[in-house]
Design an enzyme around this catalytic site. Sequence first.
Site, PDB file in Angstrom:
ATOM      1  CE  LYS A 176      -3.969  -1.863   2.592  1.00 32.37           C
ATOM      2  NZ  LYS A 176      -5.006  -1.709   1.576  1.00 32.37           N
ATOM      3  NE  ARG A 231     -11.025  -9.718  -1.883  1.00 32.09           N
ATOM      4  CZ  ARG A 231     -11.354  -8.761  -2.744  1.00 32.09           C
ATOM      5  NH1 ARG A 231     -11.565  -9.040  -4.020  1.00 32.09           N
ATOM      6  NH2 ARG A 231     -11.491  -7.519  -2.333  1.00 32.09           N
TER       7      ARG A 231
HETATM    8  N1  BES Z   1      -8.171  -3.707   4.290  1.00 26.19           N
HETATM    9  C1  BES Z   1      -8.337  -3.305   2.950  1.00 26.19           C
HETATM   10  C2  BES Z   1      -9.632  -2.520   2.716  1.00 26.19           C
HETATM   11  C3  BES Z   1      -9.741  -1.187   3.392  1.00 26.19           C
HETATM   12  C4  BES Z   1      -9.423  -0.025   2.716  1.00 26.19           C
HETATM   13  C5  BES Z   1     -10.215  -1.078   4.690  1.00 26.19           C
HETATM   14  C6  BES Z   1      -9.547   1.214   3.334  1.00 26.19           C
HETATM   15  C7  BES Z   1     -10.341   0.144   5.307  1.00 26.19           C
HETATM   16  C8  BES Z   1     -10.014   1.290   4.636  1.00 26.19           C
HETATM   17  C9  BES Z   1      -8.359  -4.539   2.045  1.00 26.19           C
HETATM   18  O1  BES Z   1      -7.600  -5.605   2.463  1.00 26.19           O
HETATM   19  C10 BES Z   1      -7.819  -4.109   0.722  1.00 26.19           C
HETATM   20  O2  BES Z   1      -6.683  -3.757   0.674  1.00 26.19           O
HETATM   21  N2  BES Z   1      -8.653  -4.166  -0.307  1.00 26.19           N
HETATM   22  C11 BES Z   1      -8.256  -3.793  -1.619  1.00 26.19           C
HETATM   23  C12 BES Z   1      -8.822  -4.807  -2.594  1.00 26.19           C
HETATM   24  C13 BES Z   1      -8.285  -4.686  -3.994  1.00 26.19           C
HETATM   25  C14 BES Z   1      -6.808  -4.998  -4.027  1.00 26.19           C
HETATM   26  C15 BES Z   1      -9.052  -5.621  -4.871  1.00 26.19           C
HETATM   27  C16 BES Z   1      -8.782  -2.385  -1.887  1.00 26.19           C
HETATM   28  O3  BES Z   1      -9.873  -2.052  -1.421  1.00 26.19           O
HETATM   29  O4  BES Z   1      -8.090  -1.643  -2.553  1.00 26.19           O
HETATM   30 MN    MN Z   2      -5.578  -5.449   1.864  1.00 27.25          MN
END
Ligand code: BES
Ligand code: MN
Length: 498
Positions: free
Chosen positions: A280, A354
């Site tokens: 990230k 997931r």
């Molecule tokens: N934990 C994150 C989602 C999230 C984002 C929670 C902002 C709280 C605040 C999750 O694991 C994630 O990173 N999801 C990705 C999925 C994508 C790679 C398909 C996302 O939302 O970008």
């Molecule tokens: Mn994630």
Amino acid sequence: MEIKVVSGDITQQQVGAIIVNLFQGVTSPGGATGAVDKALDGAISKLIEDGEIKGKKGEITLIHTLGKMTPTRVVVAGLGKPEAFTLGGVSDVAAQCARRLRSIGVSSAATIAHGAGIGGLDAGGCAQAIAEGTIMGLYRFDKYKSTDPETNRFDQLTVVESDKSKVGELEHGLARGVSIAEAVNLCRDMGNEPANVMTPSEMAERALSVANDVGLSLKVLEKPQMAELGMGALLGVAQGSEEPPKFIILNYQGDPDNPSNNIGLVGKGITFDSGGLDIKSAAGMLTMKSDMSGGAAVIAAMRAIGALKPKVNVTAIVPATENMPSGTAQRPGDVVRAMNGKTIEIDNTDAEGRLVLADAVAYACSIGLGRIVDVATLTGAISIALGNKCMGAFGNDQAFTDLVMAAGNGVGERVWQLPTWDEYKEQYKSDIADMRNTGGRGAGSITGAMIIGEFNDGASWVHLDIAAMARSATTQGSTLKGATGVPVRTLVNLVMGL
Ligand code: BES
Ligand code: MN
Ligand code: ZN
């Protein structure tokens, strides 16, 4: 915090302040507010006449009683328009009053049951909402502050009811509200802890203290047992981290004679989500200590469930691990096999929720749970779709989905449903495995939910995406800045209603 009910005259209580209320548009106050107004020689009506008190939602007016009655202060809380007033509004008002009184050094108050009079809400529900709002509103997370900025305490609230026959109902509501609010604050404590403290092992420790507090059974599976069960999706996420993963299972037996009268509460327990090798950005990573909020919510909800003892069997399941980049981390393009035998190609290591939930939901089905609610900070996309005013709901059984949504909407934790049509499946097809772990740009929250659903085997299943709700940037009513404790109240209300 001591909260109790007495029947009597609110102006005669031995407390630091008394709390009355006013709906918007009321020009001559009645009931308890009227009685207090009289005792103050019309001070409240005069403030209304002068336009200083309007009864707007969130409006708090403090009046000094100058010897005209025992308590030295009166708080007049605005409730807004009567037709828009809900139990969520009751909680918010209680929270605001308690915080205001604490800030000026008042430690005790007597209050009327907001909403139970002309508000038309049921008295027990109002008492519950007052207890919830007060305890949630006073929450602080200051254990790491060497110098405490606010040492004041507000620790005694008396709900005063003139009708003696309602006291029992109010007491019952208060007790329920106290248990639920304590669970919400427990969930907040977990979400506010930094990730160097709230590790998977620490989550298991918190689950153990819940189990000990209210008499639940706890089982924690370690890595070798996860491997034995074939939890390759969870282990793939965990393999990049130095912290050992924990698979936490808490069980409450409220209906031991009917094992099939059961429900599973599954919560995502990523104690830190760096994204893994698909790392990230700094800004995106900053709040990722809260990626275990779903797991915290189901553990905390079990505390209230164990205390309130509904006649249903409840199992909470939390797959807890970090998602870290390292030489042992899983790679984009890897293929993992989940507990139910299905294979997943890792399209993006940051779509880890997931993956851990795939094994957790498969496990829930394998132990015979017929209804499953999973709770997860799953997708950033949910805040694009719905903003931060509600959770997203997804399900495979409309009646059960409706039940979960009603449970949330009934306690002021809003829920809105999105579709899970088969047509979306093609978005997460893989060339070499049964599926990929992402579905591309469009409908990101839907494909995320549906990938979890692939690991359900016959249960009525609802997924709640709380990514936009688990933390709040501001304090408002009973919601505080930081971890919110959503959806503990929804889960407890759901289970209590089964
Ligand atoms: N934990 C994150 C989602 C999230 C984002 C929670 C902002 C709280 C605040 C999750 O694991 C994630 O990173 N999801 C990705 C999925 C994508 C790679 C398909 C996302 O939302 O970008
Ligand atoms: Mn994630
Ligand atoms: Zn995550």
